[in-house]
Enzyme design. Structure first.
Site: not given
Ligand code: 5GP
Length: 123
Positions: A30, A87, A96, A100
């Site tokens: 992440d 989530n 996103v 995931h």
């Molecule tokens: P969510 O909030 O949707 O559960 O988690 C999305 C995760 O994706 C977050 O923890 C965020 O830090 C990670 N994330 C968002 N954009 C990127 C990216 O471009 N590269 C990586 N490696 N992680 C990302």
């Protein structure tokens, strides 16, 4: 489904620190880690949210957990433990829209996972 940043990572259009890959699943660190170890396991198939998982995806979702456990073993934190969480939508904290599995490790996690948890808030 609209293309997300994770499709770009799968397609190698943007870089990521990829730690595992097979035909159906990809895992990468992440970008904004919330624990000493924090990586994401994603299906290569774009599925927007948990609500969009179809019956035919059941094996694929299982493979995401198998990948998480395999990486945990390889990294050596499977016995200390970890949190694996997905989530869903705004109240779940999803940002996103390509499912995931967050895998967090390297410290003892608190529970409940939200900071404003008060018994009187619960039904
Ligand atoms: P969510 O909030 O949707 O559960 O988690 C999305 C995760 O994706 C977050 O923890 C965020 O830090 C990670 N994330 C968002 N954009 C990127 C990216 O471009 N590269 C990586 N490696 N992680 C990302």
């Amino acid at each position: 489904m609209a293309e997300t940043i994770f499709t770009k990572i799968i397609d190698r259009d943007i870089p990521a620190d990829i730690i595992y890959e097979d035909d159906e699943v990809l895992a990468f660190n992440d970008i904004n880690p919330q624990a000493p170890t924090h990586f994401l396991v994603i299906p290569k198939k774009p599925i927007a949210t948990i609500n969009d998982i179809a019956a035919e995806d059941a094996e694929l979702i299982g493979k995401m957990y198998l990948a998480a456990a395999s990486i945990a073993k390889e990294m050596g934190f499977e016995q200390n433990g970890y949190r694996a969480v997905m989530n869903c939508n705004p109240d779940g904290g999803q940002t996103v829209y390509h499912i995931h599995l967050h895998v967090l490790a390297g410290k003892a996690m608190g529970w409940p996972p939200y900071q404003d948890a008060l018994k009187q808030d619960l039904p």
